[in-house]
Design a protein around this motif. Structure first.
Motif, PDB file in Angstrom:
ATOM      1  N   GLU A   1       9.816  -0.671   5.450  1.00  0.00           N
ATOM      2  CA  GLU A   1      10.826   0.159   4.799  1.00  0.00           C
ATOM      3  C   GLU A   1      10.732   0.103   3.274  1.00  0.00           C
ATOM      4  OE1 GLU A   1      14.591  -1.086   6.365  1.00  0.00           O
ATOM      5  OE2 GLU A   1      14.018  -0.608   8.422  1.00  0.00           O
ATOM      6  N   LEU A   2       9.972  -0.846   2.737  1.00  0.00           N
ATOM      7  CA  LEU A   2       9.853  -0.973   1.284  1.00  0.00           C
ATOM      8  C   LEU A   2       9.036   0.180   0.706  1.00  0.00           C
ATOM      9  CD1 LEU A   2       9.090  -4.787   0.981  1.00  0.00           C
ATOM     10  CD2 LEU A   2      11.224  -3.628   0.417  1.00  0.00           C
ATOM     11  N   PRO A   3       9.427   0.661  -0.480  1.00  0.00           N
ATOM     12  CA  PRO A   3       8.640   1.722  -1.121  1.00  0.00           C
ATOM     13  C   PRO A   3       7.354   1.136  -1.718  1.00  0.00           C
ATOM     14  CG  PRO A   3      10.476   1.100  -2.516  1.00  0.00           C
ATOM     15  CD  PRO A   3      10.618   0.326  -1.239  1.00  0.00           C
ATOM     16  N   THR A   4       6.228   1.561  -1.210  1.00  0.00           N
ATOM     17  CA  THR A   4       4.950   1.016  -1.684  1.00  0.00           C
ATOM     18  C   THR A   4       4.051   2.089  -2.290  1.00  0.00           C
ATOM     19  OG1 THR A   4       4.015   1.281   0.534  1.00  0.00           O
ATOM     20  CG2 THR A   4       4.962  -0.878  -0.008  1.00  0.00           C
ATOM     21  N   GLU A   5       4.596   3.255  -2.554  1.00  0.00           N
ATOM     22  CA  GLU A   5       3.786   4.303  -3.167  1.00  0.00           C
ATOM     23  C   GLU A   5       3.354   3.846  -4.558  1.00  0.00           C
ATOM     24  OE1 GLU A   5       7.049   5.079  -2.144  1.00  0.00           O
ATOM     25  OE2 GLU A   5       6.361   5.642  -0.152  1.00  0.00           O
ATOM     26  N   GLY A   6       2.091   4.015  -4.857  1.00  0.00           N
ATOM     27  CA  GLY A   6       1.576   3.657  -6.168  1.00  0.00           C
ATOM     28  C   GLY A   6       1.240   2.181  -6.328  1.00  0.00           C
ATOM     29  N   VAL A   7       1.434   1.385  -5.297  1.00  0.00           N
ATOM     30  CA  VAL A   7       1.105  -0.041  -5.369  1.00  0.00           C
ATOM     31  C   VAL A   7      -0.320  -0.221  -4.862  1.00  0.00           C
ATOM     32  CG1 VAL A   7       1.679  -2.349  -4.544  1.00  0.00           C
ATOM     33  CG2 VAL A   7       3.504  -0.701  -5.002  1.00  0.00           C
ATOM     34  N   GLU A   8      -1.150  -0.840  -5.702  1.00  0.00           N
ATOM     35  CA  GLU A   8      -2.548  -1.057  -5.330  1.00  0.00           C
ATOM     36  C   GLU A   8      -2.652  -2.074  -4.193  1.00  0.00           C
ATOM     37  OE1 GLU A   8      -5.568   0.148  -6.520  1.00  0.00           O
ATOM     38  OE2 GLU A   8      -4.354   1.668  -7.527  1.00  0.00           O
ATOM     39  N   PRO A   9      -3.471  -1.800  -3.190  1.00  0.00           N
ATOM     40  CA  PRO A   9      -3.691  -2.791  -2.127  1.00  0.00           C
ATOM     41  C   PRO A   9      -4.379  -4.033  -2.696  1.00  0.00           C
ATOM     42  CG  PRO A   9      -4.574  -0.646  -1.512  1.00  0.00           C
ATOM     43  CD  PRO A   9      -4.179  -0.562  -2.943  1.00  0.00           C
ATOM     44  N   THR A  10      -3.991  -5.195  -2.209  1.00  0.00           N
ATOM     45  CA  THR A  10      -4.596  -6.446  -2.661  1.00  0.00           C
ATOM     46  C   THR A  10      -4.906  -7.328  -1.463  1.00  0.00           C
ATOM     47  OG1 THR A  10      -2.474  -7.566  -2.872  1.00  0.00           O
ATOM     48  CG2 THR A  10      -3.291  -6.434  -4.829  1.00  0.00           C
ATOM     49  N   THR A  11      -5.748  -8.305  -1.697  1.00  0.00           N
ATOM     50  CA  THR A  11      -6.026  -9.294  -0.659  1.00  0.00           C
ATOM     51  C   THR A  11      -5.316 -10.600  -0.942  1.00  0.00           C
ATOM     52  OG1 THR A  11      -8.025 -10.006  -1.813  1.00  0.00           O
ATOM     53  CG2 THR A  11      -8.282  -8.320  -0.111  1.00  0.00           C
ATOM     54  N   ARG A  12      -4.836 -10.766  -2.183  1.00  0.00           N
ATOM     55  CA  ARG A  12      -4.133 -11.992  -2.572  1.00  0.00           C
ATOM     56  C   ARG A  12      -2.948 -11.624  -3.458  1.00  0.00           C
ATOM     57  NH1 ARG A  12      -9.494 -13.371  -2.655  1.00  0.00           N
ATOM     58  NH2 ARG A  12     -10.034 -15.274  -1.569  1.00  0.00           N
ATOM     59  N   ALA A  13      -1.971 -12.501  -3.464  1.00  0.00           N
ATOM     60  CA  ALA A  13      -0.804 -12.263  -4.302  1.00  0.00           C
ATOM     61  C   ALA A  13      -1.090 -12.584  -5.766  1.00  0.00           C
ATOM     62  CB  ALA A  13       0.372 -13.092  -3.812  1.00  0.00           C
ATOM     63  N   ILE A  14      -2.021 -13.508  -6.004  1.00  0.00           N
ATOM     64  CA  ILE A  14      -2.376 -13.879  -7.372  1.00  0.00           C
ATOM     65  C   ILE A  14      -3.887 -13.818  -7.527  1.00  0.00           C
ATOM     66  CG2 ILE A  14      -0.356 -15.351  -7.737  1.00  0.00           C
ATOM     67  CD1 ILE A  14      -2.157 -17.771  -7.182  1.00  0.00           C
ATOM     68  N   GLU A  15      -4.335 -13.656  -8.754  1.00  0.00           N
ATOM     69  CA  GLU A  15      -5.766 -13.630  -9.021  1.00  0.00           C
ATOM     70  C   GLU A  15      -6.338 -15.042  -8.933  1.00  0.00           C
ATOM     71  OE1 GLU A  15      -7.963 -11.119  -9.597  1.00  0.00           O
ATOM     72  OE2 GLU A  15      -6.306  -9.800  -9.048  1.00  0.00           O
ATOM     73  N   LEU A  16      -7.492 -15.161  -8.326  1.00  0.00           N
ATOM     74  CA  LEU A  16      -8.175 -16.445  -8.238  1.00  0.00           C
ATOM     75  C   LEU A  16      -9.514 -16.341  -8.941  1.00  0.00           C
ATOM     76  CD1 LEU A  16      -7.598 -17.383  -4.492  1.00  0.00           C
ATOM     77  CD2 LEU A  16      -6.378 -18.238  -6.464  1.00  0.00           C
ATOM     78  N   SER A  17      -9.946 -17.449  -9.494  1.00  0.00           N
ATOM     79  CA  SER A  17     -11.273 -17.474 -10.089  1.00  0.00           C
ATOM     80  C   SER A  17     -12.063 -18.610  -9.467  1.00  0.00           C
ATOM     81  CB  SER A  17     -11.184 -17.655 -11.605  1.00  0.00           C
ATOM     82  OG  SER A  17     -10.561 -18.887 -11.901  1.00  0.00           O
ATOM     83  N   ASN A  18     -13.362 -18.490  -9.521  1.00  0.00           N
ATOM     84  CA  ASN A  18     -14.229 -19.501  -8.944  1.00  0.00           C
ATOM     85  C   ASN A  18     -14.180 -20.752  -9.815  1.00  0.00           C
ATOM     86  OD1 ASN A  18     -16.162 -20.979  -7.691  1.00  0.00           O
ATOM     87  ND2 ASN A  18     -17.795 -19.465  -7.893  1.00  0.00           N
TER      88      ASN A  18
END
Length: 104
Positions: A42-59
């Motif tokens: 039910e949340l409005p997600t128009e314009g929200v980019e799909p992601t695989t993680r909630a935060i950015e990770l680096s090696n």
């Protein structure tokens, strides 16, 4: 709410053997999870980019480094490594057999 046959099918697909008591418990729990996903839908997600993680990770793993065993200290370094091995055999490491039987 999920019925017993749906829970049995899910258990079969997951290769789980569950008791009738667990079936009713899992039916309730899985239904709650699916209800939560309905709320999320039910949340409005128009314009929200799909992601695989909630935060950015680096090696954070260090890069590979090549170590040369040639040169002046090659024999000393090799011997130091062999001295720390549990079962050195000459210039080699003796390791347990992993294939072909139990004999060493």
């Amino acid at each position: 709410m999920l019925d017993q046959s749906q829970v049995q099918k899910i258990a079969h697909l997951a290769r789980l053997e569950i008791t009738p008591e667990e079936e009713s418990q899992f039916a309730s729990q899985l239904s709650s999870i699916l209800d939560y996903f309905d709320q999320l839908n039910e949340l409005p997600t128009e314009g929200v980019e799909p992601t695989t993680r909630a935060i950015e990770l680096s090696n954070i793993v260090r890069g590979d480094r090549q170590i040369s065993w040639d040169g002046d200290n090659a024999a000393t370094t090799r011997q130091a490594l062999l001295d720390n091995a549990p079962e050195p055999e000459g210039d080699f490491f003796r390791v347990p057999r992993i294939m072909g039987g139990d004999e060493a």
